[in-house]
Each structure stands twice: as C-alpha cells, then as structure tokens.
Design a protein around this motif. Structure first.
Motif, PDB file in Angstrom:
ATOM      1  N   LEU A 209      63.914 -16.127  61.594  1.00 31.65           N
ATOM      2  CA  LEU A 209      63.979 -14.671  61.531  1.00 31.65           C
ATOM      3  C   LEU A 209      64.354 -14.087  62.885  1.00 31.65           C
ATOM      4  O   LEU A 209      63.774 -14.441  63.915  1.00 31.65           O
ATOM      5  N   GLU A 210      65.357 -13.210  62.874  1.00 29.00           N
ATOM      6  CA  GLU A 210      65.777 -12.527  64.105  1.00 29.00           C
ATOM      7  C   GLU A 210      64.601 -11.762  64.694  1.00 29.00           C
ATOM      8  O   GLU A 210      63.795 -11.156  63.981  1.00 29.00           O
ATOM      9  N   SER A 211      64.475 -11.804  66.028  1.00 29.47           N
ATOM     10  CA  SER A 211      63.338 -11.170  66.691  1.00 29.47           C
ATOM     11  C   SER A 211      63.804 -10.392  67.910  1.00 29.47           C
ATOM     12  O   SER A 211      64.642 -10.873  68.682  1.00 29.47           O
ATOM     13  N   GLN A 212      63.265  -9.192  68.060  1.00 25.56           N
ATOM     14  CA  GLN A 212      63.511  -8.393  69.261  1.00 25.56           C
ATOM     15  C   GLN A 212      62.214  -8.222  70.042  1.00 25.56           C
ATOM     16  O   GLN A 212      61.972  -7.184  70.660  1.00 25.56           O
ATOM     17  N   LYS A 213      61.397  -9.256  70.020  1.00 22.19           N
ATOM     18  CA  LYS A 213      60.105  -9.266  70.699  1.00 22.19           C
ATOM     19  C   LYS A 213      60.286  -8.922  72.174  1.00 22.19           C
ATOM     20  O   LYS A 213      61.106  -9.511  72.869  1.00 22.19           O
ATOM     21  N   GLY A 214      59.515  -7.957  72.661  1.00 20.64           N
ATOM     22  CA  GLY A 214      59.580  -7.564  74.059  1.00 20.64           C
ATOM     23  C   GLY A 214      60.590  -6.483  74.368  1.00 20.64           C
ATOM     24  O   GLY A 214      60.615  -5.964  75.491  1.00 20.64           O
TER      25      GLY A 214
ATOM     26  N   GLY B 230      55.014 -11.662  62.208  1.00 25.18           N
ATOM     27  CA  GLY B 230      55.031 -12.571  61.070  1.00 25.18           C
ATOM     28  C   GLY B 230      55.709 -11.979  59.852  1.00 25.18           C
ATOM     29  O   GLY B 230      55.491 -12.429  58.719  1.00 25.18           O
ATOM     30  N   GLY B 231      56.570 -10.971  60.049  1.00 20.23           N
ATOM     31  CA  GLY B 231      57.246 -10.316  58.938  1.00 20.23           C
ATOM     32  C   GLY B 231      58.277 -11.214  58.281  1.00 20.23           C
ATOM     33  O   GLY B 231      58.484 -12.365  58.664  1.00 20.23           O
ATOM     34  N   VAL B 232      58.925 -10.662  57.278  1.00 19.43           N
ATOM     35  CA  VAL B 232      59.928 -11.408  56.531  1.00 19.43           C
ATOM     36  C   VAL B 232      61.234 -10.624  56.542  1.00 19.43           C
ATOM     37  O   VAL B 232      61.273  -9.434  56.857  1.00 19.43           O
TER      38      VAL B 232
ATOM     39  N   ALA C  98      56.375 -23.258  66.624  1.00 11.01           N
ATOM     40  CA  ALA C  98      55.274 -22.551  65.969  1.00 11.01           C
ATOM     41  C   ALA C  98      54.188 -22.067  66.936  1.00 11.01           C
ATOM     42  O   ALA C  98      53.734 -20.922  66.819  1.00 11.01           O
ATOM     43  N   PRO C  99      53.724 -22.873  67.908  1.00 10.39           N
ATOM     44  CA  PRO C  99      52.654 -22.379  68.799  1.00 10.39           C
ATOM     45  C   PRO C  99      53.049 -21.196  69.676  1.00 10.39           C
ATOM     46  O   PRO C  99      52.174 -20.529  70.228  1.00 10.39           O
ATOM     47  N   PHE C 100      54.344 -20.913  69.807  1.00 13.80           N
ATOM     48  CA  PHE C 100      54.770 -19.779  70.624  1.00 13.80           C
ATOM     49  C   PHE C 100      54.664 -18.450  69.862  1.00 13.80           C
ATOM     50  O   PHE C 100      54.889 -17.387  70.447  1.00 13.80           O
TER      51      PHE C 100
END
Length: 324
Positions: free
Chosen positions: A155-160, A172-174, A281-283
C-alpha cells in the motif's frame, strides 16, 4: 592529562567495583569508536582521494577540523575532507556510528536503535537513511543463466508527509479499490539462480513494458533466460529486445515446468517477496519515498555480503560492486 596523573589514575582502576567499571567502559566507548571510524575513513579514501568539487587528484593538507584532516585542492583551491560529497558529510557523534551500524545489521526499528546507541529517535532516523543512501545503489552487474522476475505490491504510504495528495487514512488502512490499482506501490524483483538480486520501485499500479526497459533491461545478460508469470508486459518486453522468455501460468495452478535448461518456475523470487514482507512488518509501515532505501537494506542482508559494521561503513561512503 599529563603522564604522572594518568599513571596514578590508571593504577587505581583495579580498585573500582563492577558498576564503576561499567561506567568507565561506557564513557570510553564513544572515544574508542571515534578512533576506529577515523581510521576507517582514512583507509577508505587514501587510495583514490580527489577533490569532490573538480575531481582534481592534486591536493595538500590544510589543517584539521572536527577531528578530520582537511585538504586544499591545487586546482580550484577549495577545501574538503574525506566525507565531503558523501551522505555522511556534516553528521555528528561519529563515535557512535559503528554501534548504530550494528543496530542496522540486526534490523532494529528506529526507537530501539536510538535507545541502544543513546541518541534521539530523530537522529536515529536521519542516520538510517544517510547510511543507506548508497547501499541501495549496490547491485550486481548483471543477472545470468535463469533469471526470475515478478512484482509485489504494498500500500502506498505518505507517512511523515506534512501535505497529502489524497484523503488521510488510518494506520493499517486498505486501498480504496480492489485489485492492482494506483493505490499500490509496485516493487519489481529479479533474481537469478546464483542468488544475485536486483529490485526497483517502478511506480504505482501494474508494471509496464517501459518500466521494465528502465529498471530490468540494464541488468540482464544477453543470453539470460527470463522466467516470469503470464503478465503480458514481460512477453512484450522480451519480444522487443530478443530475450529468451518462459512464462509460468501461476493463476491456472502451474508451479513448476521441467526444461532441459533447468526447472521453470518463479518460486525463488516469490520466496524473496515473502521474506521481504516479513522483514518490513516490524517497521509498521514504510513511507513510499524511502522504499528504495529499505529495498537496498534488505538486499544487503539477504545476500549475506555485509556481516560487520566495518563493511557496512565502507559501503555507505563508497560502493562495493561484487558478486553475491
């Protein structure tokens, strides 16, 4: 400290109790780490030292600053040190670098690494991506023999990010759409039977022929046998460049097909995908902008080429191109 005073202090060390000895060791560890880092920097750069501004090979020593020898270029007259022009330039707390690299080798998350090395979590995050900046570029020259290629999607993420180009979603979205869509980052992985691996983030959505030409073609030997699933993009790519190609129809239940050149399957690359997912996964989510760094980090660990902090440090300031 003058010698008589040091001799008196050193003679008193056996009288220390265990907590005191541990405090002394903790106090001396950064200084010992700094000496080791400075020696590694000088060793790595001594052979091919040149001006990072104009690439001139003629220079002379020009004093010290921040524990590093400085040099002045004969041609452009600008000064530099052995870290100028590398991702490690201007990073501080050098005495803790090797301890932090040990944390990278065991894949510690940011906060755990920060607690281990006793730095702020923002420092640990910044160090992570400075040290991995050149690791992601260390790839084998080419894949040969039988090379398997396949994509995996996360899943694409723009975290931060301070600004999003889409509505925010909970952790944890979809994806907003089913199947392979623009909500997913495509990770292309190719791996030959000698366990040499290349990878790339090709973009969002399904892989295309143009993306294969950009990210896969430069790393394929002309005599390679490319084995993939039934994706039409691979078939068009192989036909356009005259590559031997075999497709496995995984969706129809086909797993392995015998051949005189060896078994035709994509199980090696799919097993790599599984290990990559478990390692990520742990990240708890990786921002898409940093994904290439994480791919290089995992490739380094999976290849087993880098097993010590010294080796990883050499890789961080100058690429090591070698067979895996």
């Amino acid at each position: 400290m003058k010698e008589p005073r040091f001799t008196k202090w050193f003679a008193a060390l056996p009288a220390l109790n265990r907590p005191q000895r541990l405090r002394v060791l903790d106090a001396l560890r950064p200084a010992a780490g700094l000496d080791q880092v400075l020696a590694l920097i000088a060793q790595c750069r001594a052979a091919g030292r040149r001006c990072p501004h104009c690439q001139c090979e003629r220079w002379h020593r020009h004093g010290h600053a921040n524990d590093l020898q400085r040099y002045r270029c004969f041609s452009c007259r600008r000064t530099f040190n052995d870290l100028t022009g590398t991702p490690l330039a201007r990073l501080r707390l050098r005495g803790k670098w090797l301890d932090y690299l040990d944390a990278l080798l065991v894949s510690r998350p940011v906060r755990a690494a920060a607690d281990t090395v006793k730095v702020h979590r923002n420092t640990a995050f910044r160090w992570r991506h400075r040290f991995l900046d050149r690791v992601k570029e260390d790839r084998p020259g080419c894949l040969n023999g039988i090379a398997e290629a396949d994509e995996m999607f996360i899943l694409e993420s723009q975290k931060g990010s301070r600004k999003l180009d889409r509505p925010a979603r909970k952790r944890g979205g979809v994806a907003s759409r089913r199947g392979i869509s623009r909500d997913l980052d495509c990770i292309l992985v190719a791996r030959d039977r000698n366990k040499q691996t290349i990878d790339a983030v090709t973009g969002r959505g399904p892989v295309s022929k143009v993306q294969l030409e950009r990210h896969l073609l430069p790393f394929l030997d002309r005599d390679v046998l490319l084995v993939t699933d039934a994706n039409a993009a691979y078939r068009a790519f192989a036909r356009a460049h005259g590559l031997a190609h075999q497709a496995v129809n995984v969706s129809a239940g086909e797993r392995v097909r015998p051949s005189r050149n060896g078994a035709i399957h994509v199980q090696n690359v799919n097993a790599y995908h599984q290990r990559l997912r478990e390692w990520l996964a742990p990240f708890h989510g990786v921002a898409s902008r940093w994904l290439p760094n994480y791919l290089g980090w995992r490739r380094m660990l999976d290849g087993g080429k880098v097993t010590s902090a010294d080796q990883l440090f050499r890789l961080a300031i100058g690429l090591i191109h070698s067979e895996r």
